[in-house]
Design a protein around this motif. Structure first.
Motif, PDB file in Angstrom:
ATOM      1  N   LEU A 292       0.782  -0.798  -1.149  1.00  0.00           N
ATOM      2  CA  LEU A 292       0.122   0.412  -1.894  1.00  0.00           C
ATOM      3  C   LEU A 292       0.326   1.346  -0.867  1.00  0.00           C
ATOM      4  N   MET A 293      -1.282   1.594  -0.226  1.00  0.00           N
ATOM      5  CA  MET A 293      -1.554   2.867   0.575  1.00  0.00           C
ATOM      6  C   MET A 293       0.159   3.179   1.453  1.00  0.00           C
TER       7      MET A 293
ATOM      8  N   HIS B 256      -3.835   7.358  -7.276  1.00  0.00           N
ATOM      9  CA  HIS B 256      -4.605   7.148  -6.162  1.00  0.00           C
ATOM     10  C   HIS B 256      -5.098   8.266  -5.972  1.00  0.00           C
ATOM     11  N   TYR B 257      -5.502  10.092  -6.405  1.00  0.00           N
ATOM     12  CA  TYR B 257      -6.415  10.417  -5.909  1.00  0.00           C
ATOM     13  C   TYR B 257      -7.213  10.530  -7.547  1.00  0.00           C
ATOM     14  N   LEU B 258      -6.426  10.595  -8.244  1.00  0.00           N
ATOM     15  CA  LEU B 258      -7.449  10.305  -9.398  1.00  0.00           C
ATOM     16  C   LEU B 258      -8.631   8.666  -9.282  1.00  0.00           C
ATOM     17  N   TYR B 259      -7.716   7.793  -9.134  1.00  0.00           N
ATOM     18  CA  TYR B 259      -8.896   6.955  -9.015  1.00  0.00           C
ATOM     19  C   TYR B 259      -9.844   7.086  -7.862  1.00  0.00           C
TER      20      TYR B 259
ATOM     21  N   VAL C  23      -2.353   1.622 -10.009  1.00  0.00           N
ATOM     22  CA  VAL C  23      -3.192   1.781  -8.380  1.00  0.00           C
ATOM     23  C   VAL C  23      -4.892   0.832  -8.835  1.00  0.00           C
ATOM     24  N   ILE C  24      -4.524   1.430  -9.990  1.00  0.00           N
ATOM     25  CA  ILE C  24      -6.757   0.636 -10.032  1.00  0.00           C
ATOM     26  C   ILE C  24      -6.830  -0.705 -10.153  1.00  0.00           C
ATOM     27  N   MET C  25      -5.257  -1.675 -10.595  1.00  0.00           N
ATOM     28  CA  MET C  25      -5.126  -3.369 -10.571  1.00  0.00           C
ATOM     29  C   MET C  25      -4.734  -3.249  -8.566  1.00  0.00           C
ATOM     30  N   HIS C  26      -4.127  -2.884  -8.157  1.00  0.00           N
ATOM     31  CA  HIS C  26      -4.289  -3.077  -6.621  1.00  0.00           C
ATOM     32  C   HIS C  26      -5.695  -3.064  -6.090  1.00  0.00           C
ATOM     33  N   PHE C  27      -6.347  -1.648  -6.354  1.00  0.00           N
ATOM     34  CA  PHE C  27      -8.124  -1.614  -5.854  1.00  0.00           C
ATOM     35  C   PHE C  27      -9.007  -2.744  -6.819  1.00  0.00           C
ATOM     36  N   HIS C  28      -8.709  -3.119  -7.556  1.00  0.00           N
ATOM     37  CA  HIS C  28      -9.444  -4.327  -8.573  1.00  0.00           C
ATOM     38  C   HIS C  28      -8.775  -5.785  -7.972  1.00  0.00           C
ATOM     39  N   TYR C  29      -7.936  -5.395  -7.690  1.00  0.00           N
ATOM     40  CA  TYR C  29      -7.654  -7.019  -7.090  1.00  0.00           C
ATOM     41  C   TYR C  29      -8.106  -7.060  -5.014  1.00  0.00           C
TER      42      TYR C  29
END
Length: 197
Positions: free
Chosen positions: A3-4, A57-60, A185-191
């Motif tokens: 993702l990044m 990503h910025y919003l996250y 993005v939320i799911m990526h960082f959550h997991y």
């Protein structure tokens, strides 16, 4: 591609495009009309989710992601851009809340060309620019007859496909595209066990 890596690749593509657009503007004098939000308020704008990964990503990382998703859900109209600031606190005209992170479709809207069925380059600008910048538009059309001028939209969407082919195969109403990018993005960082900075 992780993702990044996708976020950085899209940001890199935007930097290249922004230079191409600036060169086009310098050569033609064409520019968006100050304060115009015609494209921002159109219900016909569609986009890929991938082009909004940098925004998501910025919003996250700034803690705004869930607020924007809620805003999209509450308006119940995914065809309109949720980033348009209709009423600025300082009294200025409406504008994009996250202009630096706008998508590919937003960047290309007034500054691109395509090819007609005979292989001739054809300038794509909005009706407002055509009406208010007639001389500049005519100059750009003449220049396009002799050489490549500015970004070709299909070429930039092809470059976007190289980043992630699957994420570019479906166009969504702009609000849906932004929501999908944010949720990805939320799911990526959550997991991955990471929290917003």
């Amino acid at each position: 591609m992780k993702l990044m890596q996708k976020v950085r690749a899209v940001e890199s593509l935007f930097r290249i495009l922004d230079k191409d657009i600036q060169k086009f503007r310098n050569q033609t004098g064409i520019s968006c009309i100050e304060g115009c939000i015609q494209c921002c308020t159109s219900s016909r704008i569609e986009a890929t989710s991938l082009e909004f990964y940098p925004l998501a990503h910025y919003l996250y990382i700034t803690g705004q992601a869930e607020e924007i998703v809620s805003k999209i859900d509450q308006t119940n109209n995914a065809k309109l851009c949720p980033l348009l600031n209709h009423l600025n606190i300082d009294g200025n005209k409406p504008n994009c809340n996250n202009y630096n992170y706008r998508g590919l479709v937003c960047r290309l809207f007034a500054y691109n060309y395509d090819m007609d069925k005979y292989g001739n380059r054809r300038l794509n600008v909005c009706k407002i620019i055509k009406a208010e910048q007639k001389e500049e538009v005519e100059k750009a059309r003449k220049l396009l007859q002799t050489r490549v001028l500015g970004p070709k939209a299909s070429a930039y969407y092809s470059r976007l496909q190289f980043i992630d082919f699957n994420e570019t195969q479906k166009l969504y109403p702009i609000g849906t595209a932004i929501k999908i990018a944010i949720e990805t993005v939320i799911m990526h960082f959550h997991y991955n066990g990471k929290k917003a900075m």
